[in-house]
Design a protein around this motif. Structure first.
Motif, PDB file in Angstrom:
ATOM      1  N   ARG A   1       0.831  -1.210   0.000  1.00 28.65           N
ATOM      2  CA  ARG A   1       0.000   0.000   0.000  1.00 28.65           C
ATOM      3  C   ARG A   1       0.861   1.254   0.000  1.00 28.65           C
ATOM      4  NH1 ARG A   1      -3.863   0.302   4.889  1.00 28.65           N
ATOM      5  NH2 ARG A   1      -4.163   2.548   5.055  1.00 28.65           N
ATOM      6  N   LEU A   2       1.902   1.257   0.813  1.00 23.92           N
ATOM      7  CA  LEU A   2       2.823   2.397   0.835  1.00 23.92           C
ATOM      8  C   LEU A   2       3.441   2.602  -0.549  1.00 23.92           C
ATOM      9  CD1 LEU A   2       5.433   3.334   3.501  1.00 23.92           C
ATOM     10  CD2 LEU A   2       6.158   3.090   1.151  1.00 23.92           C
ATOM     11  N   GLN A   3       3.833   1.504  -1.183  1.00 22.79           N
ATOM     12  CA  GLN A   3       4.444   1.606  -2.512  1.00 22.79           C
ATOM     13  C   GLN A   3       3.466   2.178  -3.529  1.00 22.79           C
ATOM     14  OE1 GLN A   3       5.609  -2.524  -2.879  1.00 22.79           O
ATOM     15  NE2 GLN A   3       7.747  -2.053  -2.359  1.00 22.79           N
ATOM     16  N   ARG A   4       2.196   1.805  -3.426  1.00 26.53           N
ATOM     17  CA  ARG A   4       1.198   2.357  -4.351  1.00 26.53           C
ATOM     18  C   ARG A   4       1.011   3.852  -4.127  1.00 26.53           C
ATOM     19  NH1 ARG A   4      -1.446  -2.606  -3.212  1.00 26.53           N
ATOM     20  NH2 ARG A   4      -2.810  -1.605  -1.677  1.00 26.53           N
ATOM     21  N   ILE A   5       1.014   4.273  -2.867  1.00 29.57           N
ATOM     22  CA  ILE A   5       0.884   5.698  -2.558  1.00 29.57           C
ATOM     23  C   ILE A   5       2.028   6.482  -3.188  1.00 29.57           C
ATOM     24  CG2 ILE A   5       0.978   7.406  -0.685  1.00 29.57           C
ATOM     25  CD1 ILE A   5      -0.377   5.230   1.114  1.00 29.57           C
ATOM     26  N   MET A   6       3.236   5.973  -3.019  1.00 28.38           N
ATOM     27  CA  MET A   6       4.410   6.676  -3.540  1.00 28.38           C
ATOM     28  C   MET A   6       4.409   6.702  -5.062  1.00 28.38           C
ATOM     29  SD  MET A   6       5.935   7.799  -0.851  1.00 28.38           S
ATOM     30  CE  MET A   6       7.571   8.286  -1.449  1.00 28.38           C
ATOM     31  N   ALA A   7       4.054   5.583  -5.683  1.00 28.20           N
ATOM     32  CA  ALA A   7       4.042   5.533  -7.149  1.00 28.20           C
ATOM     33  C   ALA A   7       2.988   6.465  -7.726  1.00 28.20           C
ATOM     34  CB  ALA A   7       3.797   4.102  -7.615  1.00 28.20           C
ATOM     35  N   ALA A   8       1.841   6.541  -7.084  1.00 31.92           N
ATOM     36  CA  ALA A   8       0.739   7.333  -7.629  1.00 31.92           C
ATOM     37  C   ALA A   8       0.990   8.833  -7.532  1.00 31.92           C
ATOM     38  CB  ALA A   8      -0.555   6.974  -6.904  1.00 31.92           C
ATOM     39  N   ASP A   9       1.564   9.298  -6.423  1.00 31.32           N
ATOM     40  CA  ASP A   9       1.624  10.741  -6.186  1.00 31.32           C
ATOM     41  C   ASP A   9       3.006  11.301  -5.869  1.00 31.32           C
ATOM     42  OD1 ASP A   9      -1.138  11.456  -6.547  1.00 31.32           O
ATOM     43  OD2 ASP A   9      -1.576  10.424  -4.661  1.00 31.32           O
ATOM     44  N   VAL A  10       4.003  10.424  -5.711  1.00 31.31           N
ATOM     45  CA  VAL A  10       5.345  10.905  -5.373  1.00 31.31           C
ATOM     46  C   VAL A  10       6.363  10.275  -6.332  1.00 31.31           C
ATOM     47  CG1 VAL A  10       6.805  11.554  -3.411  1.00 31.31           C
ATOM     48  CG2 VAL A  10       4.496  10.737  -2.985  1.00 31.31           C
ATOM     49  N   GLY A  11       5.936  10.067  -7.573  1.00 33.87           N
ATOM     50  CA  GLY A  11       6.803   9.508  -8.595  1.00 33.87           C
ATOM     51  C   GLY A  11       7.622  10.587  -9.275  1.00 33.87           C
ATOM     52  N   PRO A  12       7.928  10.417 -10.553  1.00 36.13           N
ATOM     53  CA  PRO A  12       8.760  11.410 -11.248  1.00 36.13           C
ATOM     54  C   PRO A  12       8.103  12.780 -11.360  1.00 36.13           C
ATOM     55  CG  PRO A  12       8.653   9.345 -12.482  1.00 36.13           C
ATOM     56  CD  PRO A  12       7.640   9.253 -11.402  1.00 36.13           C
ATOM     57  N   PHE A  13       6.748  12.829 -11.361  1.00 32.94           N
ATOM     58  CA  PHE A  13       6.036  14.095 -11.574  1.00 32.94           C
ATOM     59  C   PHE A  13       5.008  14.287 -10.472  1.00 32.94           C
ATOM     60  CE2 PHE A  13       7.452  12.221 -15.530  1.00 32.94           C
ATOM     61  CZ  PHE A  13       8.402  13.164 -15.874  1.00 32.94           C
ATOM     62  N   ARG A  14       5.077  15.440  -9.827  1.00 29.25           N
ATOM     63  CA  ARG A  14       4.285  15.682  -8.626  1.00 29.25           C
ATOM     64  C   ARG A  14       3.441  16.947  -8.766  1.00 29.25           C
ATOM     65  NH1 ARG A  14       9.753  14.707  -5.641  1.00 29.25           N
ATOM     66  NH2 ARG A  14       9.962  12.461  -5.900  1.00 29.25           N
ATOM     67  N   THR A  15       2.406  17.043  -7.951  1.00 21.82           N
ATOM     68  CA  THR A  15       1.581  18.243  -7.830  1.00 21.82           C
ATOM     69  C   THR A  15       1.267  18.458  -6.356  1.00 21.82           C
ATOM     70  OG1 THR A  15      -0.508  17.030  -8.008  1.00 21.82           O
ATOM     71  CG2 THR A  15       0.484  17.833 -10.073  1.00 21.82           C
ATOM     72  N   ALA A  16       0.865  19.664  -6.018  1.00 23.93           N
ATOM     73  CA  ALA A  16       0.522  19.949  -4.624  1.00 23.93           C
ATOM     74  C   ALA A  16      -0.621  19.065  -4.153  1.00 23.93           C
ATOM     75  CB  ALA A  16       0.162  21.423  -4.468  1.00 23.93           C
ATOM     76  N   SER A  17      -1.639  18.882  -5.008  1.00 25.68           N
ATOM     77  CA  SER A  17      -2.778  18.063  -4.600  1.00 25.68           C
ATOM     78  C   SER A  17      -2.369  16.609  -4.404  1.00 25.68           C
ATOM     79  CB  SER A  17      -3.902  18.171  -5.631  1.00 25.68           C
ATOM     80  OG  SER A  17      -3.456  17.726  -6.911  1.00 25.68           O
ATOM     81  N   GLY A  18      -1.540  16.083  -5.313  1.00 25.49           N
ATOM     82  CA  GLY A  18      -1.094  14.704  -5.176  1.00 25.49           C
ATOM     83  C   GLY A  18      -0.224  14.503  -3.950  1.00 25.49           C
ATOM     84  N   LEU A  19       0.675  15.435  -3.685  1.00 25.99           N
ATOM     85  CA  LEU A  19       1.535  15.328  -2.510  1.00 25.99           C
ATOM     86  C   LEU A  19       0.716  15.440  -1.224  1.00 25.99           C
ATOM     87  CD1 LEU A  19       4.486  17.497  -3.830  1.00 25.99           C
ATOM     88  CD2 LEU A  19       4.594  15.041  -3.326  1.00 25.99           C
ATOM     89  N   GLY A  20      -0.283  16.300  -1.241  1.00 25.05           N
ATOM     90  CA  GLY A  20      -1.163  16.395  -0.082  1.00 25.05           C
ATOM     91  C   GLY A  20      -1.927  15.111   0.157  1.00 25.05           C
ATOM     92  N   ARG A  21      -2.394  14.504  -0.932  1.00 23.97           N
ATOM     93  CA  ARG A  21      -3.093  13.221  -0.820  1.00 23.97           C
ATOM     94  C   ARG A  21      -2.158  12.147  -0.267  1.00 23.97           C
ATOM     95  NH1 ARG A  21      -5.330  13.511  -5.377  1.00 23.97           N
ATOM     96  NH2 ARG A  21      -3.628  12.640  -6.598  1.00 23.97           N
ATOM     97  N   ALA A  22      -0.923  12.111  -0.757  1.00 23.08           N
ATOM     98  CA  ALA A  22       0.045  11.129  -0.271  1.00 23.08           C
ATOM     99  C   ALA A  22       0.318  11.323   1.214  1.00 23.08           C
ATOM    100  CB  ALA A  22       1.349  11.231  -1.073  1.00 23.08           C
ATOM    101  N   ALA A  23       0.480  12.576   1.646  1.00 20.90           N
ATOM    102  CA  ALA A  23       0.747  12.849   3.059  1.00 20.90           C
ATOM    103  C   ALA A  23      -0.393  12.348   3.935  1.00 20.90           C
ATOM    104  CB  ALA A  23       0.967  14.350   3.269  1.00 20.90           C
ATOM    105  N   ALA A  24      -1.637  12.582   3.496  1.00 23.83           N
ATOM    106  CA  ALA A  24      -2.795  12.137   4.279  1.00 23.83           C
ATOM    107  C   ALA A  24      -2.864  10.612   4.345  1.00 23.83           C
ATOM    108  CB  ALA A  24      -4.072  12.699   3.666  1.00 23.83           C
ATOM    109  N   GLU A  25      -2.598   9.951   3.221  1.00 24.96           N
ATOM    110  CA  GLU A  25      -2.667   8.490   3.191  1.00 24.96           C
ATOM    111  C   GLU A  25      -1.537   7.860   4.003  1.00 24.96           C
ATOM    112  OE1 GLU A  25      -2.744   7.566  -0.951  1.00 24.96           O
ATOM    113  OE2 GLU A  25      -4.846   8.139  -1.193  1.00 24.96           O
TER     114      GLU A  25
END
Length: 554
Positions: free
Chosen positions: A445-469
Motif C-alpha cells: 500500500r505504501l508503494q502504491r501511494i508513492m508511485a501514484a503521487d510521489v513519482g517522477p512528476f508531482r503536484t501539490a494536490s497529489g503530494l497532499g493526498r500522499a501525506a494524508a494516506e
C-alpha cells in the motif's frame, strides 16, 4: 540477548560498507564489526549493478577529475555540494586504481589502458567496466576478497537488522538490532558508527535495487538527530525493462546497449519522440535520465505509449554481427527469453533507481551527531538534483574509504563506555508484542501511494493526498510489532520494523517535495514547471519533537 563490542560499527555491507570496514582496519581499528541484513557483500545495490563506473583514469592529458567534477555539477542542476562532488571525483579515481591493484579486472583497450565509454552527461569517454553486465558483481567479489585478506580485525555478521541507534549524552555509542535468524534482540557498543545502508528505492514497487533498500539508514540517522538533505530528489531510471517477460536478468540492463549501440526510443506509433520534449535524438544515448523519464512519461500520457504503458526500445537497425561483437553471450541469454533484438523492440518505462538525497555530512563523512558517520548512497548532497551516470559505485568507494578512515581516527580517540540503560527504549520495542496485521499488504500500500503521487512528476494536490494516506497508514501501524518476539525469521515483525522506517522516510520525501515549488532535475512539479533561480539551494529535513520538518540549508 547478545551484546557485541566494536571500535567501528559499519551498518550495511555493499561497496560503501565493505570499503569503509577495510579502510577502518587499515587505519588501525582493531575491532571492526560489519553488519548487514543480507549475506555480507551479497545484498544492496552494488552487487546488482551491471554497467559502468565513472572515473577520470584515462591516459594523462585526456581527462582529469576536475572535468569529471564539472559534469557532476552540471548534472546536479546547481545543488551539488562542491566539496563532496570533488571528493567523489578525486578520491573515486584513486579507489578505481586501487581496485585495479586488487585485481577487479577492469576491461582494457587495444593499448592496454582502461577501456572507457562515454555515458550520458559526460563530456568524454570516462566510464570503466569489467563487462557491461558484471561490473557490480566483480566489484563486490573483489571487496569480499579484501575483507578476507584484512583478517581477524573485521568481524562480519549477516541477517541482522539495526532498528535504532543508541544515544548517550547526544553521542551515538552503538545500536540495537534484531537477529533475524533467532528473532532475538542484539545490542552493539561502538566508538564510531557508519551508516552505509544505501537508498530508498523499495518505497516504490517498480525499482531496480534489492528488496532491502528501504531507506532505513536515513530513518536511523534522522531519529538520532542527524539532518537529511535533498530528500525530494529520487532518480527514476528511464528505460527499466517492462515487456516481454525477462527472467534472470536485471531490469536496467538496457543502458549499455543504448549508449553503445545507439538504440532508438520509439513511442507506440513507432516514432522517435525525444525531440518533442527538448532533446534531439542522436546515434549515441546522450539525453540525461531525468529528461528521458519526462519524455517517456509524457508520451504515455498523450496516448502514444506502448501496449504495456511505456515506450519501445529498438535495435532492429543494428546488424546482428555488431550486436554479438558488443554483447556476445548476452544475446543468447535474451534469445532464451524469446527476445531477438534484430527483430523485436522491447518495452521500457521509468523505474525507481537511485536517491540523490540522504544524510547530510561534511567532507569527513561526519553527520554532526558525534560518533555517527555515513557513506555511499546513504549520503546526500554530492549529486544535487540529478546523479550523473556512472557515479554511484564511484561514490560508494570514495565515501566508504573516507568514512572508514575517519571512524578509525575517532575510535583511536576513545569513546564513552556503552551504557545498557541507553539501549532500553530500543530493546523495549523489539520485545513488545502488538496486534497481528498484514504487514506485507501495508508495504504494498505504501508503494502504491508513492508511485501514484510521489513519482517522477508531482503536484501539490497529489503530494497532499500522499501525506494524508501515509498518516493513516502510520496510525494503523501502531507502536508495537505484531506477534510474539523471539521467533526465527519472523517476516511479519521484520516488515513492521521496515514499515516504521519506510513511513518516516516517505514522509521526509513528501514534505521536501511539497516545499520545493519548482521543477529541477529529478524533482518535477507539474504545477510549478519551471526551474527557479530562487530555489538554487538545498532543503534539509529535521525531526524536532517527532515532526518531519524541511528547512533551507543555512
Amino acid at each position: 540477548m547478545r551484546h557485541l563490542e566494536a571500535d567501528v560499527l559499519v551498518v550495511g555491507a555493499g561497496a560503501a560498507g565493505m570499503y569503509a570496514a577495510i579502510e577502518a582496519a587499515r587505519q588501525g581499528a582493531g575491532r571492526v564489526l560489519l553488519l548487514d541484513r543480507s549475506l555480507i557483500g551479497r545484498g544492496g545495490a552494488t552487487v546488482m549493478a551491471q554497467m559502468t563506473v565513472a572515473a577520470a583514469v584515462g591516459p594523462e592529458g585526456t581527462d582529469h577529475w576536475r572535468h569529471h567534477m564539472a559534469d557532476t555539477l552540471a548534472a546536479g542542476r546547481g545543488l551539488c555540494d562542491p566539496a563532496l562532488a570533488a571528493l567523489l571525483c578525486e578520491i573515486g579515481a584513486e579507489c578505481i586504481l586501487e581496485m585495479e591493484r586488487w585485481k577487479v579486472g577492469w576491461a582494457r583497450d587495444a593499448e592496454g589502458g582502461f577501456a572507457q565509454v562515454q555515458a550520458p552527461g559526460h563530456d568524454r569517454p570516462r566510464c570503466v567496466y569489467v563487462d557491461f553486465l558484471s561490473t557490480g558483481p566483480a566489484v563486490s567479489r573483489t571487496l569480499r576478497t579484501q575483507l578476507q585478506r584484512v583478517g581477524a580485525s573485521i568481524r562480519r555478521v549477516g541477517e541482522v537488522v539495526v532498528s535504532d541507534l543508541v544515544l548517550q549524552g547526544g553521542r551515538v555509542t552503538g545500536a540495537v538490532a534484531l537477529d533475524i535468524a533467532s528473532g532475538r534482540p542484539l545490542t552493539i557498543g561502538a566508538a564510531a558508527t557508519i551508516i552505509a545502508t544505501g537508498g530508498l528505492t523499495r518505497l516504490y514497487a517498480r525499482n531496480s535495487a534489492s528488496a532491502n533498500m528501504s531507506g532505513d539508514g536515513y530513518a536511523l540517522a534522522l531519529r538520532a538527530g542527524a539532518p537529511l538533505i535533498d530528500m525530494e530528489f529520487v532518480q527514476f531510471f528511464p528505460i527499466g525493462h517492462l515487456a516481454p517477460r525477462l527472467i534472470g536478468m536485471d531490469p536496467i540492463m538496457w543502458d549499455p546497449f543504448r549508449y553503445k549501440l545507439g538504440g532508438r526510443l520509439l513511442n507506440g506509433e513507432m516514432e522517435e519522440f525525444l525531440h518533442r520534449w527538448g532533446e534531439g535524438e542522436a546515434e549515441r544515448y546522450v539525453v540525461t535520465r531525468d529528461l528521458a523519464t519526462y519524455a517517456i512519461t509524457k508520451e504515455v500520457e498523450a496516448g502514444r505509449g506502448s501496449p504495456a504503458g511505456g515506450a519501445y526500445l529498438s535495435f532492429a537497425h543494428v546488424p546482428e554481427t555488431r550486436l554479438r561483437e558488443a554483447f556476445g553471450p548476452v544475446i543468447d541469454r535474451l534469445a532464451a527469453n524469446g527476445i531477438d533484438l534484430t527483430r523485436d523492440a522491447i518495452e521500457v518505462s521509468p523505474i525507481a533507481h537511485y536517491h540523490m538525497g540522504g544524510i547530510r555530512v561534511d567532507t569527513a563523512m561526519r553527520t554532526g551527531v558525534p560518533g555517527l558517520l555515513a557513506a555511499g548512497e546513504a549520503v546526500g548532497g554530492a549529486n544535487g538534483a540529478n546523479r550523473l551516470s556512472g557515479n554511484a559505485i564511484t561514490e560508494a568507494l570514495a565515501f566508504g574509504r573516507i568514512a572508514g578512515a575517519e571512524a578509525a581516527r575517532q575510535a583511536a580517540a576513545g569513546a564513552p563506555c556503552f551504557d545498557a540503560a541507553a539501549a532500553a527504549p530500543g530493546l523495549a520495542l523489539l520485545e513488545a508484542e502488538g496486534e497481528r496485521m498484514n504487514t506485507a499488504a501495508m508495504v504494498a500500500r505504501l508503494q502504491r501511494i508513492m508511485a501514484a503521487d510521489v513519482g517522477p512528476f508531482r503536484t501539490a494536490s497529489g503530494l497532499g493526498r500522499a501525506a494524508a494516506e501515509l498518516a493513516v497508514l502510520r496510525d494503523e501501524l501502531g507502536t508495537a510489532p505484531p506477534g510474539q518476539p523471539g521467533q526465527p525469521h519472523d517476516l511479519l515483525r521484520l516488515d513492521w520494523l521496515d514499515l516504521r522506517q519506510m513511513l518516516l522516510v516517505a514522509e521526509a520525501v513528501v514534505n521536501a517535495a511539497t516545499a520545493r515549488t519548482e521543477s529541477r532535475g529529478a524533482h518535477q512539479r507539474e504545477d510549478y514547471p519551471g526551474q527557479s533561480p530562487a530555489w538554487e539551494r538545498s532543503l534539509v529535513v529535521d525531526l524536532p519533537a517527532g515532526e518531519v520538518r524541511p528547512r533551507f540549508v543555512t
